[in-house]
Write a protein that holds these residues in place. Structure first.
Motif, PDB file in Angstrom:
ATOM      1  N   ASN A  94     -44.209 -64.049  35.321  1.00 32.18           N
ATOM      2  CA  ASN A  94     -44.469 -65.297  36.039  1.00 32.18           C
ATOM      3  C   ASN A  94     -44.422 -66.426  35.019  1.00 32.18           C
ATOM      4  O   ASN A  94     -44.973 -66.309  33.928  1.00 32.18           O
ATOM      5  N   VAL A  95     -43.774 -67.533  35.403  1.00 31.42           N
ATOM      6  CA  VAL A  95     -43.621 -68.673  34.511  1.00 31.42           C
ATOM      7  C   VAL A  95     -44.178 -69.902  35.203  1.00 31.42           C
ATOM      8  O   VAL A  95     -43.869 -70.155  36.371  1.00 31.42           O
ATOM      9  N   ASP A  96     -44.989 -70.674  34.482  1.00 28.38           N
ATOM     10  CA  ASP A  96     -45.523 -71.925  35.012  1.00 28.38           C
ATOM     11  C   ASP A  96     -45.502 -72.954  33.901  1.00 28.38           C
ATOM     12  O   ASP A  96     -45.660 -72.605  32.726  1.00 28.38           O
ATOM     13  N   SER A  97     -45.282 -74.210  34.258  1.00 28.72           N
ATOM     14  CA  SER A  97     -45.218 -75.282  33.257  1.00 28.72           C
ATOM     15  C   SER A  97     -46.103 -76.438  33.672  1.00 28.72           C
ATOM     16  O   SER A  97     -46.195 -76.766  34.851  1.00 28.72           O
ATOM     17  N   LEU A  98     -46.709 -77.074  32.663  1.00 29.41           N
ATOM     18  CA  LEU A  98     -47.491 -78.275  32.906  1.00 29.41           C
ATOM     19  C   LEU A  98     -47.432 -79.137  31.650  1.00 29.41           C
ATOM     20  O   LEU A  98     -47.940 -78.740  30.596  1.00 29.41           O
ATOM     21  N   ASP A  99     -46.779 -80.267  31.764  1.00 26.90           N
ATOM     22  CA  ASP A  99     -46.670 -81.230  30.663  1.00 26.90           C
ATOM     23  C   ASP A  99     -46.155 -80.608  29.365  1.00 26.90           C
ATOM     24  O   ASP A  99     -46.673 -80.881  28.291  1.00 26.90           O
ATOM     25  N   GLY A 100     -45.160 -79.739  29.464  1.00 26.96           N
ATOM     26  CA  GLY A 100     -44.560 -79.144  28.277  1.00 26.96           C
ATOM     27  C   GLY A 100     -45.200 -77.846  27.826  1.00 26.96           C
ATOM     28  O   GLY A 100     -44.669 -77.161  26.956  1.00 26.96           O
ATOM     29  N   THR A 101     -46.341 -77.504  28.385  1.00 30.01           N
ATOM     30  CA  THR A 101     -46.980 -76.229  28.059  1.00 30.01           C
ATOM     31  C   THR A 101     -46.524 -75.198  29.084  1.00 30.01           C
ATOM     32  O   THR A 101     -46.708 -75.390  30.283  1.00 30.01           O
TER      33      THR A 101
END
Length: 139
Positions: A94-101
């Motif tokens: 599973n991949v998730d992104s938030l503000d480059g993280t």
């Protein structure tokens, strides 16, 4: 007698029709703007309400549309990179992104695969940091 009922009915219908017609008419309160009531060219009239304050995207749940699109685009880039890698494309990650993280979670067979995931994701353009939450489970 029959004739008086007919006349009374017609009179009542006429009065009701006039009353309903009057209800449909509106007073002309608004006057269309004329050249003399409009500001000269180049001048603007003040806004009636101040603009809404900008909400910081750093607060949870307050991401702007642009931030959400950027996060989704980064997630897509990472998923594409993982899918293109022969040793990682079959892993259920599973991949998730938030503000480059980028946060990766799921199961991998070895610590070496987990490390490889981190290294690959760090190389994707736009990734500032990687939070690898994968769990090593021998199959």
């Amino acid at each position: 007698m029959k004739r008086s009922f007919i006349l009374t009915g017609l009179l009542a219908t006429l009065i009701a029709g006039i009353g309903l017609t009057a209800c449909g008419k509106h007073e002309q309160d608004e006057v269309p703007p004329t050249a003399s009531s409009m500001p000269p060219v180049g001048e603007t009239t003040p806004a009636t309400e101040p603009p809404a304050p900008r909400v910081s995207s750093n607060e949870p749940g307050n991401a702007s549309v642009g931030d959400k699109i950027g996060n989704a685009a980064l997630t897509a880039k990472v998923k594409t990179a993982l899918a293109a890698h022969a040793g990682l494309k079959t892993l259920p990650l599973n991949v998730d992104s938030l503000d480059g993280t980028v946060t990766i979670s799921g199961e991998v067979g070895t610590q070496a695969l987990s490390d490889e995931v981190t290294k690959l994701v760090q190389g994707v353009e736009g990734v500032k940091s990687v939070q690898n939450n994968t769990v090593v489970k021998a199959h």
